[in-house]
Design a protein around this motif. Structure first.
Motif, PDB file in Angstrom:
ATOM      1  N   SER A  63      -7.035  -3.609   0.539  1.00 33.08           N
ATOM      2  CA  SER A  63      -6.609  -2.233   0.320  1.00 33.08           C
ATOM      3  C   SER A  63      -7.808  -1.348  -0.029  1.00 33.08           C
ATOM      4  CB  SER A  63      -5.569  -2.159  -0.804  1.00 33.08           C
ATOM      5  OG  SER A  63      -5.221  -0.818  -1.059  1.00 33.08           O
ATOM      6  N   SER A  86       4.612   0.961   3.364  1.00 35.24           N
ATOM      7  CA  SER A  86       3.214   0.562   3.564  1.00 35.24           C
ATOM      8  C   SER A  86       2.519   0.295   2.232  1.00 35.24           C
ATOM      9  CB  SER A  86       2.457   1.627   4.350  1.00 35.24           C
ATOM     10  OG  SER A  86       2.410   2.846   3.636  1.00 35.24           O
ATOM     11  N   LEU A 112      -0.779   2.280   6.315  1.00 33.28           N
ATOM     12  CA  LEU A 112      -1.524   1.391   5.431  1.00 33.28           C
ATOM     13  C   LEU A 112      -2.942   1.924   5.220  1.00 33.28           C
ATOM     14  CD1 LEU A 112      -0.552  -2.026   7.074  1.00 33.28           C
ATOM     15  CD2 LEU A 112       0.233  -1.234   4.845  1.00 33.28           C
ATOM     16  N   GLU A 170       0.781  -3.294   1.295  1.00 31.25           N
ATOM     17  CA  GLU A 170      -0.640  -3.412   0.940  1.00 31.25           C
ATOM     18  C   GLU A 170      -0.868  -4.418  -0.182  1.00 31.25           C
ATOM     19  OE1 GLU A 170      -2.285   0.390  -0.004  1.00 31.25           O
ATOM     20  OE2 GLU A 170      -1.705   1.249   1.917  1.00 31.25           O
ATOM     21  N   ARG A 176      -7.350  -2.115   9.776  1.00 30.52           N
ATOM     22  CA  ARG A 176      -6.016  -1.642  10.148  1.00 30.52           C
ATOM     23  C   ARG A 176      -5.827  -1.607  11.662  1.00 30.52           C
ATOM     24  NH1 ARG A 176      -4.360   4.459   8.805  1.00 30.52           N
ATOM     25  NH2 ARG A 176      -5.938   4.723  10.436  1.00 30.52           N
TER      26      ARG A 176
END
Length: 354
Positions: free
Chosen positions: A176, A66, A106, A70, A111
């Motif tokens: 992110s 993950s 993540l 990202e 998300r």
């Protein structure tokens, strides 16, 4: 104590509702359903898969993957095509159980939308192959279809929906939110390699390439090697068992013949919203020869409610196991909204194409 009880009802409402349905129908029939070996083998396979995935999660492999994702560009589109082809190759449930823990690791904006995109795309990828979903396998076998005929019937649905989901994915902006100073736990490479090997072995057993009698030995090895991996969602497995019993009861309570394709499509898609698309297939195949409408109806019917497909239930349970209860209501509302949007799109496609 009271708060714990309320939280249990809020998290496990589907298990409790299913149990009530089983008890009511069993009371009506004056008998509990009998479970055969064929009924329980899929549950045993799911249990093994849950244990192996938990082991991979404990090795911190998903955190590493993950973290890498990202930083990559076009993340929604990559996940879209990965989930489509993975579900097509190894079935919808295996694809979702594999991908969702990675997506939920993540630390990005939107998300939840990625979770929903992966779940919905897995439906259309799995729809394309006879072994992609349980209902597909049953229709393929029960009506003695050949592979070319099967794919020809359902391919317009899968590829048209893939194009639609691709357009939707362009509007999902992922950024992110992981703090720069936040450390990622180091991967336990020996543990990851062991569980990757076990995962591949379980998948090969699911695909009937390796024998089923290997499974108890795998679970026995994990029990003594890493018992922490047995901390899985047992209520989810019990919910599946209850669904099987509820299906058997409903099959006994219904009896009629339906041959109009449109009626079969509408009935199968709507019935799936209340008892799931696999039980719907097992019930309706006895009453119709219209396999094309049944195939479309049960695959379109997989969109929508949380219980429209076992894959939806797995998605919901995996999500709530990774998140606190504050986000659950928002996720459910989004999942149902996007699911019914896909359901309507599937309806439009059916009447345009079929």
């Amino acid at each position: 104590m009271k708060n714990n009880f309320i939280n249990f009802i809020a998290r496990e409402w589907l298990f409790l509702l299913s149990l009530c349905g089983l008890l009511f129908t069993s009371y009506h029939l004056s008998a509990f359903p009998l479970f055969s070996q064929a009924d329980l083998v899929p549950i045993f396979l799911l249990f093994a898969l849950f244990v192996v995935i938990k082991g991979l999660e404990n090795s911190h492999l998903f955190l590493q993957v993950s973290s890498f994702l990202e930083k990559s560009k076009f993340l929604p589109q990559k996940l879209l095509f990965i989930s489509f082809f993975l579900s097509m190759l190894i079935s919808i449930d295996v694809a979702i159980i594999t991908l969702l823990p990675i997506v939920l690791s993540l630390k990005i904006k939107q998300r939840e939308k990625l979770v929903i995109l992966v779940a919905l795309t897995s439906h259309i990828g799995a729809a394309l192959t006879p072994f992609g979903t349980p209902q597909n396998l049953f229709i393929y076998s029960y009506y003695s279809l050949n592979t070319y005929e099967f794919i020809k019937i359902i391919a317009p649905f899968s590829f048209a929906m893939l194009a639609l989901f691709f357009i939707v994915s362009l509007f999902i902006k992922t950024t992110s939110i992981r703090k720069k100073e936040e450390l990622i736990a180091n991967i336990n490479k020996p543990l990851a390699y062991i569980y990757l090997t076990l995962f591949l072995t379980v998948v090969l057993i699911i695909l009937h390439i390796l024998p089923l009698n290997l499974l108890p030995w795998i679970l026995l090895f994990i029990f003594f090697f890493d018992i922490k991996s047995f901390k899985v969602d047992y209520l989810l497995l019990f919910t599946f068992i209850i669904f099987i019993g509820l299906t058997a009861n409903i099959k006994q309570m219904l009896g009629t013949t339906i041959e109009h394709p449109t009626h079969i499509f509408i009935l199968s898609s709507f019935l799936s919203q209340f008892i799931s698309n696999v039980p719907t297939t097992l019930i309706l195949n006895k009453f119709t020869s219209q396999y094309e409408a049944l195939l479309w109806g049960t695959n379109v019917g997989g969109f929508g409610s949380i219980i429209a497909a076992m894959a939806n239930l797995i998605t919901y349970k995996i999500y709530i196991s990774h998140n606190d209860s504050k986000n659950t209501k928002s996720f459910i509302l989004q999942f149902i909204a996007y699911g019914y949007a896909a359901f309507i799109a599937g309806y439009i496609l059916y009447f345009l194409i079929m």
